[in-house]
Design an enzyme around this catalytic site. Structure first.
Site, PDB file in Angstrom:
ATOM      1  CD  GLU A  56     -21.157  -8.730   6.067  1.00 45.36           C
ATOM      2  OE1 GLU A  56     -20.134  -8.800   6.750  1.00 45.36           O
ATOM      3  OE2 GLU A  56     -21.153  -8.525   4.846  1.00 45.36           O
TER       4      GLU A  56
ATOM      5  CD  GLU B 169     -24.225  -4.430   1.575  1.00 45.11           C
ATOM      6  OE1 GLU B 169     -23.135  -4.911   1.208  1.00 45.11           O
ATOM      7  OE2 GLU B 169     -24.489  -4.221   2.772  1.00 45.11           O
TER       8      GLU B 169
HETATM    9  C1  XIL Z   1     -17.473  -2.145   1.690  1.00 45.11           C
HETATM   10  C2  XIL Z   1     -17.249  -0.731   1.131  1.00 45.11           C
HETATM   11  O1  XIL Z   1     -17.967  -0.569  -0.063  1.00 45.11           O
HETATM   12  C3  XIL Z   1     -15.770  -0.522   0.892  1.00 45.11           C
HETATM   13  O2  XIL Z   1     -15.513   0.806   0.458  1.00 45.11           O
HETATM   14  C4  XIL Z   1     -14.988  -0.820   2.161  1.00 45.11           C
HETATM   15  O3  XIL Z   1     -13.604  -0.737   1.903  1.00 45.11           O
HETATM   16  C5  XIL Z   1     -15.313  -2.203   2.699  1.00 45.11           C
HETATM   17  O4  XIL Z   1     -16.723  -2.334   2.862  1.00 45.11           O
HETATM   18  N1  XIL Z   1     -20.832  -5.856   2.772  1.00 45.11           N
HETATM   19  C6  XIL Z   1     -21.203  -4.726   3.463  1.00 45.11           C
HETATM   20  C7  XIL Z   1     -20.611  -3.402   3.100  1.00 45.11           C
HETATM   21  O5  XIL Z   1     -22.114  -4.777   4.293  1.00 45.11           O
HETATM   22  O6  XIL Z   1     -20.523  -2.563   4.191  1.00 45.11           O
HETATM   23  C8  XIL Z   1     -19.255  -3.581   2.452  1.00 45.11           C
HETATM   24  O7  XIL Z   1     -18.836  -2.292   1.999  1.00 45.11           O
HETATM   25  C9  XIL Z   1     -19.320  -4.580   1.327  1.00 45.11           C
HETATM   26  C10 XIL Z   1     -19.758  -5.924   1.827  1.00 45.11           C
END
Ligand code: XIL
Length: 375
Positions: free
Chosen positions: A181, A286
């Site tokens: 990000e 994701e």
């Molecule tokens: C999220 C995790 O899944 C959670 O368990 C944590 O509390 C917060 O982060 N984008 C990303 C991930 O790149 O690392 C994030 O993961 C979700 C959004």
């Protein structure tokens, strides 16, 4: 899924299984040999997503794997190993978890326990591992966020961090989200970014590449899958990195989408293609689809969600540059979105809270099965 829906979906599965066996659909209409094969693959109880993905050479990843259910819920691991070809730890490799201290200046400052456990499990299950993530603006340790480092020291911190982790998992993590990000944050508020400046990106890629020259290195971004200002900026940045001679292999599209804001398929395909034309790979890293963003029946929401999952699977299969789709979580029971959206009703994934396959699961399978038959 309530009881009625469960019954309906079970009946649906049964009808399809019978259909596939007899070569007739539920109206008695004869299915073509191809259609019958597809039905068999989609509904055949012994045919997993993973076995189909292997046939077409794409990774279907279980991302966002969470330590709590990982240790406590045997069904969680079972479904990951059965259905997916790769695993991405949800938090175990994030800076604050894996590098919680800065007391010794050596490996004693690290906590590899959870990342190691997930890697061992993945390897025992013959799954690949995506590493997530080396540099991000969130989930950093207090010693880093509140430390008083100058620029030179911050580069050193980042270098030590990246070299330690990437070399520990050399040849075991096949792809890293090196920066996560980078366009999403307010850089001013985060010391590692503010202190180093934009150069942290090429530096991070360089340190990672030197530590494991065979690992694939990704630039991972959220909400940059459609063609818009943000994805144009990603494109521009990766062009610049390539021009500077930085080793970068791909762009990760996180793909956190919703029924209210589904991805624009034509734009996603074009976006993937332009990145492919630079010689990069694309991973969907994701994916999840928020259901509770429109007003409708649960059944309708799950069908709409299935369409989105199926459509993105097809785009990824159609665009050669796309070689992996990972969902962020596997079962609605543990999705991070329940907490993040503060809505316990969210159902964003392929399996429901009781591990039953949802329409979305079958939609992904169907798109891959259609591809298998065309081969
Ligand atoms: C999220 C995790 O899944 C959670 O368990 C944590 O509390 C917060 O982060 N984008 C990303 C991930 O790149 O690392 C994030 O993961 C979700 C959004």
């Amino acid at each position: 899924m309530d009881r009625r829906q469960f019954l309906l979906s079970s009946v649906g599965a049964l009808v399809s299984a019978v259909t596939a066996k007899t070569g007739l659909d539920w109206r008695g209409k004869r299915l073509s040999a191809q259609e019958t094969r597809i039905e068999e693959m989609v509904r055949g109880p012994s045919i997993t997503l993973r076995s189909l993905a292997d046939k077409v050479g794409i990774d279907i990843g279980a991302g966002g794997i969470n330590t709590v259910p990982f240790y406590k819920d045997p069904d969680y691991k079972k479904i990951i190993a059965r259905e997916f070809t790769s695993l991405t730890p949800g938090n175990a490799m994030k800076f604050g978890v894996i590098h919680p201290r800065n007391n010794y200046g050596d490996e004693r400052d690290y906590n590899f326990e959870h990342a190691d456990a997930m890697l061992e499990f993945a390897e025992a299950s013959k799954m690949k591992v995506r590493g997530h993530t080396l540099v991000w603006h969130m989930q950093n340790p207090r010693w880093l966020d509140q430390g008083n480092f100058d620029r030179r020291e911050l580069i050193q911190v980042m270098e030590d961090h990246i070299r330690t982790i990437v070399s520990r998992y050399k040849d075991r993590v096949f792809a890293w989200d090196v920066v996560n990000e980078p366009l999403t944050i307010n850089h001013e508020s985060i010391p590692i970014f503010q202190g180093i400046g934009p150069e942290y990106i090429p530096l991070a890629f360089r340190f990672a590449h030197e530590a494991d020259p065979s690992a694939l290195l990704f630039y991972n971004e959220t909400q940059a899958h459609n063609l818009d200002e943000k994805s144009n900026m990603v494109y521009e940045q990766v062009c610049n990195l390539l021009d500077e001679g930085v080793t970068i292999h791909g762009v990760g599209m996180q793909m956190h989408v919703s029924l209210r804001y589904p991805p624009n398929l034509v734009q996603v395909a074009k976006n993937m293609r332009r990145l492919g034309n630079l010689g990069l790979k694309v991973h969907v890293t994701e994916m999840d689809v928020k259901t509770e963003t429109i007003d409708s029946s649960t059944e309708d929401k799950l069908e709409k969600q299935a369409k989105i999952y199926g459509d993105i699977t097809k785009v990824c299969l159609d665009e050669e540059v796309c070689t992996s789709i990972a969902t962020w979580g596997v079962t609605d029971r543990y999705s991070w979105l329940k907490e993040f959206t503060k809505n316990p009703e969210e159902k964003p994934l392929l399996f429901d809270a009781d591990y039953r396959a949802k329409p979305s699961y079958y939609a992904v399978k169907r798109k891959i099965a259609e591809r298998v038959v065309k081969i």
